[in-house]
Design a protein around this motif. Sequence first.
Motif, short mmCIF file in Angstrom:
data_model
loop_
_atom_site.label_atom_id
_atom_site.label_comp_id
_atom_site.label_asym_id
_atom_site.label_seq_id
_atom_site.Cartn_x
_atom_site.Cartn_y
_atom_site.Cartn_z
N GLU A 123 0.84 -1.19 0.00
CA GLU A 123 0.00 0.00 0.00
C GLU A 123 0.88 1.25 0.00
O GLU A 123 1.95 1.27 0.63
CB GLU A 123 -0.89 0.00 1.25
CG GLU A 123 -1.89 1.12 1.28
CD GLU A 123 -2.72 1.11 2.56
OE1 GLU A 123 -3.71 1.84 2.61
OE2 GLU A 123 -2.36 0.38 3.51
N LEU A 124 0.45 2.31 -0.71
CA LEU A 124 1.24 3.53 -0.72
C LEU A 124 1.30 4.13 0.68
O LEU A 124 0.26 4.34 1.33
CB LEU A 124 0.65 4.55 -1.70
CG LEU A 124 0.88 4.26 -3.18
CD1 LEU A 124 0.23 5.34 -4.04
CD2 LEU A 124 2.37 4.16 -3.49
N ALA A 125 2.52 4.37 1.15
CA ALA A 125 2.73 4.91 2.50
C ALA A 125 3.57 6.16 2.40
O ALA A 125 4.38 6.32 1.48
CB ALA A 125 3.42 3.87 3.38
N LEU A 136 -4.02 4.96 13.98
CA LEU A 136 -3.49 5.34 12.67
C LEU A 136 -3.30 4.11 11.81
O LEU A 136 -2.95 3.04 12.30
CB LEU A 136 -2.14 6.04 12.82
CG LEU A 136 -2.12 7.53 13.14
CD1 LEU A 136 -0.70 8.04 13.03
CD2 LEU A 136 -3.02 8.32 12.21
N GLU A 137 -3.52 4.29 10.50
CA GLU A 137 -3.28 3.18 9.59
C GLU A 137 -1.77 2.97 9.42
O GLU A 137 -0.97 3.89 9.61
CB GLU A 137 -3.90 3.50 8.22
CG GLU A 137 -5.42 3.55 8.24
CD GLU A 137 -5.95 3.82 6.84
OE1 GLU A 137 -5.68 3.01 5.93
OE2 GLU A 137 -6.63 4.85 6.67
N ARG A 152 5.37 8.52 9.05
CA ARG A 152 5.28 9.98 9.26
C ARG A 152 5.19 10.29 10.75
O ARG A 152 5.82 11.22 11.24
CB ARG A 152 4.06 10.55 8.53
CG ARG A 152 3.96 12.07 8.73
CD ARG A 152 2.89 12.72 7.90
NE ARG A 152 3.12 14.16 7.87
CZ ARG A 152 2.27 15.08 8.31
NH1 ARG A 152 1.09 14.71 8.80
NH2 ARG A 152 2.56 16.35 8.25
N ALA A 153 4.41 9.49 11.46
CA ALA A 153 4.25 9.76 12.89
C ALA A 153 5.55 9.47 13.65
O ALA A 153 6.01 10.29 14.45
CB ALA A 153 3.11 8.93 13.44
N SER A 175 2.94 1.83 19.72
CA SER A 175 1.68 2.53 19.46
C SER A 175 1.68 3.90 20.13
O SER A 175 1.23 4.89 19.54
CB SER A 175 0.52 1.68 19.96
OG SER A 175 -0.70 2.35 19.74
N ALA A 176 2.20 3.93 21.37
CA ALA A 176 2.25 5.21 22.07
C ALA A 176 3.14 6.21 21.32
O ALA A 176 2.83 7.41 21.24
CB ALA A 176 2.77 5.00 23.49
#
Lengths: 370, 155
Positions: A256-258, B3-4, B10-11, B114-115
Amino acid sequence: MSYVAIKGGGRAIAGAAAVTEYLRTEEGLGNPDAEPLEIDAILHQLRHLVDRVVSEGGVYHPQFAALAVKQSLGDTLEAAFALRAWRSTRPRLSATPPLDTSRMRLIRRISSAFKEIPGGQMLGPTPDYALRLLRLELMDESPEAFRAVARDWLENCREAQLPDSYPKVLDALRAEGLLPPVAKTRRQTAFDITREPLVFPVPRSAALATMARAETGSLLAIAYSNMRGYGDVHPTVAELRVGYLPVLLPHPVTGELAEAGEVLMTECEVVAMYAAAEPGGKPQFTVGYGACFGHNEVKAISMAILDRALQKGMQDGPANPSEDPEFVLLHVDGVDSMGFASHYKMPHYVTFQSDLDRLRTTQQKSGEPA
Amino acid sequence: MELERKDWIRALTAHPAPDLHALAERLAAGCELRLTRLPQAGLGLLQLADGAFHEAYYLGEFPLSTCSLELTLADGRRAEGGAQVMADDAALARTLAILDAVLAARLPGWEDVSAQVQAGARLRAEADRRRRAMLAATRVDFALLGNTGEDDDEA
């Protein structure tokens, strides 16, 4: 013409590098407050300089661009050269699919075609409407005052519920049948100027890629010739955007594009004189497109004008220099052109000796006094 | 807010790399780690669809690091992880791939990852908020001369 290898001067060459470093650090002589330029300071306070280097270097690496600015004492051509030299040492790992710039996280968006556009116009950070006067108070800016500016601005700004993306002005014009359709000119494979030489005629994707990493002043000068009379693009800026584009690549496990990161970029779409795409066809506006890494609006606008001029030149044959792909694309690269200009400083002793010999012989033959 | 997976990089990259390295090393300490794609730093090519005709072209390059790996726990559980991150830092790609595997397969310690994802997302949201503030503070409604009496509205 021949070149000649020279030897000697190694100590002087090393000395020249040392002298340059001396000048970079001379401020520290007897000045305990002198400090080297921090990369972060260059990144933030000289951001347009960094933007030029990432754009003209062709690699979006702001930290290394700032380093290149520092080591080159602010010379953008030398800095772009250093960044390209670095990139030449790196393997190519991947390429993104064609990304949609309507997903940009905008900080500025304007149109000179319509005063009202879907989503609205936002000036963002720009000196466009400011007085171009020296701000003498910055001559002696205290660290406290410096820190207070951003803090005060943030405290006073209002919460804003704004969309994450904005529709393109061109899409609305196209929906009305005022622009040429996209399907006819869609190409699947983009031209990679870092791997393939420009052998004319070249596809439009080669022209766009070449201009995207062109030297700003070179691009501006040729676009300006078109604006001033050596061309007839007469553009209207349909939309000019500045923002951060998410860089999407397939996730190694899911496919999947990330989001791998983001790049700051400027994009400009211009609407130009209308014409019929084919004899007897319905007249439509012509369009031009410009984009580059970083925040550099003059470059994006210049590129959009030249894109349109080159399209015309490719279709009808060039009537002006700015419509000639060879003329434009072979003369706008900063590293290429500065290299050629700089090579004249190198020893040309043998070739010039040959010139002298020929001149003396010619003068003798023509009977003029030597 | 969950979040997916496509948004984890990014996170997570909102945090300093040393913090991520420390977390990944701790979580991978009890696992067998097999690299399925060696950590590598290089360049990616940024391809865009131009705004005029939607033709594909290359805007330029960007630093890119990649890594894929497989973690196997002592009890036989396995997890695949991978990362492609805009950075000239192969070690960071390896670290992100470990965190990706741990969180995706809910391996021991996934709550810590996750945190970090949640905290990173908040940092990114704050940066996004500042960008939106630039837009909101400079929204302009140009009016034709003579159509309005006010130069600016304060709505």
